[in-house]
Write a protein that holds these residues in place. Structure first.
Motif, PDB file in Angstrom:
ATOM      1  N   ARG A   4      -0.171  -1.309   0.054  1.00 37.30           N
ATOM      2  CA  ARG A   4       0.377  -2.601   0.465  1.00 37.30           C
ATOM      3  C   ARG A   4       1.621  -2.984  -0.332  1.00 37.30           C
ATOM      4  O   ARG A   4       2.230  -3.996  -0.066  1.00 37.30           O
ATOM      5  CB  ARG A   4      -0.670  -3.699   0.259  1.00 37.30           C
ATOM      6  CG  ARG A   4      -1.767  -3.700   1.268  1.00 37.30           C
ATOM      7  CD  ARG A   4      -2.759  -4.813   1.039  1.00 37.30           C
ATOM      8  NE  ARG A   4      -2.134  -6.069   0.665  1.00 37.30           N
ATOM      9  CZ  ARG A   4      -2.800  -7.130   0.260  1.00 37.30           C
ATOM     10  NH1 ARG A   4      -4.106  -7.088   0.158  1.00 37.30           N
ATOM     11  NH2 ARG A   4      -2.174  -8.232  -0.062  1.00 37.30           N
ATOM     12  N   SER A   5       1.989  -2.219  -1.307  1.00 40.13           N
ATOM     13  CA  SER A   5       3.054  -2.585  -2.228  1.00 40.13           C
ATOM     14  C   SER A   5       4.325  -1.786  -1.958  1.00 40.13           C
ATOM     15  O   SER A   5       4.280  -0.648  -1.519  1.00 40.13           O
ATOM     16  CB  SER A   5       2.574  -2.325  -3.656  1.00 40.13           C
ATOM     17  OG  SER A   5       3.600  -2.587  -4.572  1.00 40.13           O
ATOM     18  N   SER A   6       5.448  -2.414  -2.240  1.00 43.45           N
ATOM     19  CA  SER A   6       6.713  -1.699  -2.120  1.00 43.45           C
ATOM     20  C   SER A   6       7.177  -1.174  -3.481  1.00 43.45           C
ATOM     21  O   SER A   6       8.233  -0.577  -3.579  1.00 43.45           O
ATOM     22  CB  SER A   6       7.783  -2.619  -1.536  1.00 43.45           C
ATOM     23  OG  SER A   6       8.013  -3.710  -2.399  1.00 43.45           O
ATOM     24  N   HIS A   7       6.382  -1.405  -4.523  1.00 47.73           N
ATOM     25  CA  HIS A   7       6.737  -0.966  -5.868  1.00 47.73           C
ATOM     26  C   HIS A   7       6.437   0.519  -6.057  1.00 47.73           C
ATOM     27  O   HIS A   7       5.436   1.024  -5.578  1.00 47.73           O
ATOM     28  CB  HIS A   7       5.957  -1.759  -6.918  1.00 47.73           C
ATOM     29  CG  HIS A   7       6.201  -3.230  -6.844  1.00 47.73           C
ATOM     30  ND1 HIS A   7       7.378  -3.799  -7.224  1.00 47.73           N
ATOM     31  CD2 HIS A   7       5.409  -4.241  -6.422  1.00 47.73           C
ATOM     32  CE1 HIS A   7       7.311  -5.110  -7.040  1.00 47.73           C
ATOM     33  NE2 HIS A   7       6.131  -5.403  -6.544  1.00 47.73           N
ATOM     34  N   LYS A   8       7.308   1.185  -6.778  1.00 52.26           N
ATOM     35  CA  LYS A   8       7.077   2.591  -7.098  1.00 52.26           C
ATOM     36  C   LYS A   8       6.361   2.742  -8.428  1.00 52.26           C
ATOM     37  O   LYS A   8       5.753   3.762  -8.702  1.00 52.26           O
ATOM     38  CB  LYS A   8       8.407   3.338  -7.150  1.00 52.26           C
ATOM     39  CG  LYS A   8       9.088   3.434  -5.800  1.00 52.26           C
ATOM     40  CD  LYS A   8      10.365   4.222  -5.891  1.00 52.26           C
ATOM     41  CE  LYS A   8      11.010   4.282  -4.515  1.00 52.26           C
ATOM     42  NZ  LYS A   8      12.263   5.023  -4.529  1.00 52.26           N
TER      43      LYS A   8
END
Length: 91
Positions: A4-8
């Motif tokens: 659900r996250s766009s963080h790497k």
């Protein structure tokens, strides 16, 4: 990072709780100095931000469903309306 996250990379969480806590203290102090200026029922307004902070914290820990968060936002908005806060103009 998760689906659900766009963080790497792993990002810090719960930072918003400190911001909301500071805002609640500021509202309380402002109401102490200028009673009834902010809203006729400031406890409702302060409670709204408390609910928002707690839901945000629980969401950071448990990843709540969107429906649950929407319900919390509706509750928070209802508390703001119940506080009697009204904007006469936006500068």
């Amino acid at each position: 990072p998760m689906h659900r996250s766009s963080h790497k990379y792993v990002t810090p969480r719960s930072g918003g709780v400190g911001i909301i806590a500071g805002f609640i203290v500021g509202l309380w102090l402002y109401d102490t100095i200028h009673p009834l200026y902010l809203a006729p029922r400031p406890l409702f307004l302060i409670s709204a931000f408390f609910v928002l902070g707690m839901i945000s914290l629980v969401d950071d820990i448990l990843n709540l469903a969107a429906r649950t968060k929407l319900l919390a936002q509706v509750l928070t908005a209802s508390l703001v309306v119940a506080s009697g806060l009204s904007l006469q103009s936006i500068p």
